[in-house]
Design a protein around this motif. Sequence first.
Motif, PDB file in Angstrom:
ATOM      1  N   VAL A   1       0.901  -1.372  -0.106  1.00 32.02           N
ATOM      2  CA  VAL A   1       0.068  -0.205   0.026  1.00 32.02           C
ATOM      3  C   VAL A   1       0.887   1.302   0.051  1.00 32.02           C
ATOM      4  O   VAL A   1       1.977   1.323   0.261  1.00 32.02           O
ATOM      5  N   LEU A   2       0.210   2.524  -0.464  1.00 29.66           N
ATOM      6  CA  LEU A   2       0.947   3.634  -0.117  1.00 29.66           C
ATOM      7  C   LEU A   2       1.353   3.913   1.210  1.00 29.66           C
ATOM      8  O   LEU A   2       0.545   3.268   2.119  1.00 29.66           O
TER       9      LEU A   2
ATOM     10  N   ARG B   1       1.136   6.247   3.465  1.00 28.92           N
ATOM     11  CA  ARG B   1      -0.084   6.635   4.206  1.00 28.92           C
ATOM     12  C   ARG B   1      -1.095   5.966   4.666  1.00 28.92           C
ATOM     13  O   ARG B   1      -1.855   6.213   5.611  1.00 28.92           O
ATOM     14  N   ASN B   2      -1.254   4.803   3.887  1.00 30.05           N
ATOM     15  CA  ASN B   2      -2.336   3.990   4.156  1.00 30.05           C
ATOM     16  C   ASN B   2      -2.019   2.667   5.013  1.00 30.05           C
ATOM     17  O   ASN B   2      -2.883   1.840   5.186  1.00 30.05           O
ATOM     18  N   LYS B   3      -0.746   2.507   5.228  1.00 33.47           N
ATOM     19  CA  LYS B   3      -0.256   1.522   6.228  1.00 33.47           C
ATOM     20  C   LYS B   3      -1.079   1.688   7.503  1.00 33.47           C
ATOM     21  O   LYS B   3      -1.131   2.415   8.103  1.00 33.47           O
TER      22      LYS B   3
ATOM     23  N   ASP C   1      -6.533   0.672  -3.767  1.00 33.18           N
ATOM     24  CA  ASP C   1      -6.087   0.821  -2.200  1.00 33.18           C
ATOM     25  C   ASP C   1      -5.018   0.091  -1.944  1.00 33.18           C
ATOM     26  O   ASP C   1      -4.366   0.240  -0.952  1.00 33.18           O
TER      27      ASP C   1
ATOM     28  N   GLY D   1      -2.410   5.743  -6.924  1.00 31.54           N
ATOM     29  CA  GLY D   1      -3.530   5.525  -6.075  1.00 31.54           C
ATOM     30  C   GLY D   1      -4.873   5.187  -6.662  1.00 31.54           C
ATOM     31  O   GLY D   1      -5.987   5.498  -6.201  1.00 31.54           O
TER      32      GLY D   1
ATOM     33  N   ARG E   1      11.362   3.813  -7.126  1.00 29.52           N
ATOM     34  CA  ARG E   1      10.691   4.106  -6.157  1.00 29.52           C
ATOM     35  C   ARG E   1      10.588   3.371  -4.805  1.00 29.52           C
ATOM     36  O   ARG E   1       9.636   2.481  -4.504  1.00 29.52           O
TER      37      ARG E   1
ATOM     38  N   GLY F   1       8.015   3.657  -2.510  1.00 32.50           N
ATOM     39  CA  GLY F   1       6.916   4.146  -2.834  1.00 32.50           C
ATOM     40  C   GLY F   1       5.716   3.355  -2.430  1.00 32.50           C
ATOM     41  O   GLY F   1       4.664   4.022  -2.182  1.00 32.50           O
ATOM     42  N   LEU F   2       5.861   2.075  -2.186  1.00 34.20           N
ATOM     43  CA  LEU F   2       4.786   1.208  -1.453  1.00 34.20           C
ATOM     44  C   LEU F   2       5.360   0.461  -0.421  1.00 34.20           C
ATOM     45  O   LEU F   2       6.901   0.139  -0.390  1.00 34.20           O
TER      46      LEU F   2
ATOM     47  N   ALA G   1      -0.821   1.177  -8.178  1.00 37.84           N
ATOM     48  CA  ALA G   1      -1.021   1.483  -6.856  1.00 37.84           C
ATOM     49  C   ALA G   1      -0.189   2.709  -6.378  1.00 37.84           C
ATOM     50  O   ALA G   1      -0.688   3.695  -5.561  1.00 37.84           O
ATOM     51  N   LEU G   2       1.084   3.055  -7.231  1.00 37.58           N
ATOM     52  CA  LEU G   2       1.494   4.279  -6.943  1.00 37.58           C
ATOM     53  C   LEU G   2       0.800   5.337  -7.350  1.00 37.58           C
ATOM     54  O   LEU G   2       0.903   6.603  -6.623  1.00 37.58           O
TER      55      LEU G   2
END
Length: 256
Positions: free
Chosen positions: A124-125, A127-129, A180, A177, A199, A202-203, A174-175
């Motif tokens: 995930v990104l 911020r979504n972990k 999810d 967005g 990246r 990045g994830l 995914a990168l």
Amino acid sequence: MPRFLKSLFIIVLAGGAVAAQAADGQRAFTIGVENLQYAPLFTTSQGNEYNGFAREVLDAFAQEQGYTFRYVPLPVQRLLTVYLQDNNLDFKFPDNPAWQVQRKAGYEISYSAPLIVSLEGAMVLPRNKGKPLNKLHSLGTVLGFTPHPYRAPLQAHQLALTTAPSFEGLLRHALAGHVDAIYINIDVGRHLLADQLDRPDGLVFDPDLPHAPSNFSLSSRRHADVIEQFTRFLQRQRPLLQQLRAKYKIVDQPIT
């Protein structure tokens, strides 16, 4: 020549005399492998050259035993068909007793201990972990792959499944967005993020979301004795496996 016929022609040439004697007297075998960019675990070049962690381990075993291995890359679904029906392949890699159980019904297949013990899960990104599963709306994966740990929410339509034709394309979705989370082999995802997409952060893998071990074995329908030899090789050569895992940056997972 159509690609399908060309692939079969290659197999006939490579494996015409199953377990034949090579020119130097070694036993020669054909191994059907997935024509898939799955680095660092395994990958096939544009020239059909098979490379990666798995190739090094299999070659080390062949050298120790005095065997010659010829690798025959085929698309994932076609590989299983050829392996089960055409009898032109001595071995298949990767394989797992839990894969394609219905298609394998009625066939006697021997499996080695896992050559690769990796991990599949959600990336995930950053911020979504930590976001709980019930807060996710979409999950991405590569066409032809089944995210088994997410079967229940997918069947209940709690998650929308989207697919991409390649792992690189999946990561790009995914990168950006567009999904999810994506379900992917974590070693493969990290490798592509760092080496192909530049990246590396990045994830991230989210261990709080459903995940599962991904065990890759060597299998054979006709050479159970060689499968047993290979299992003993894996047990005996743990230092070599650790060295190669470090070389290819494969994260250690417990063997189950």
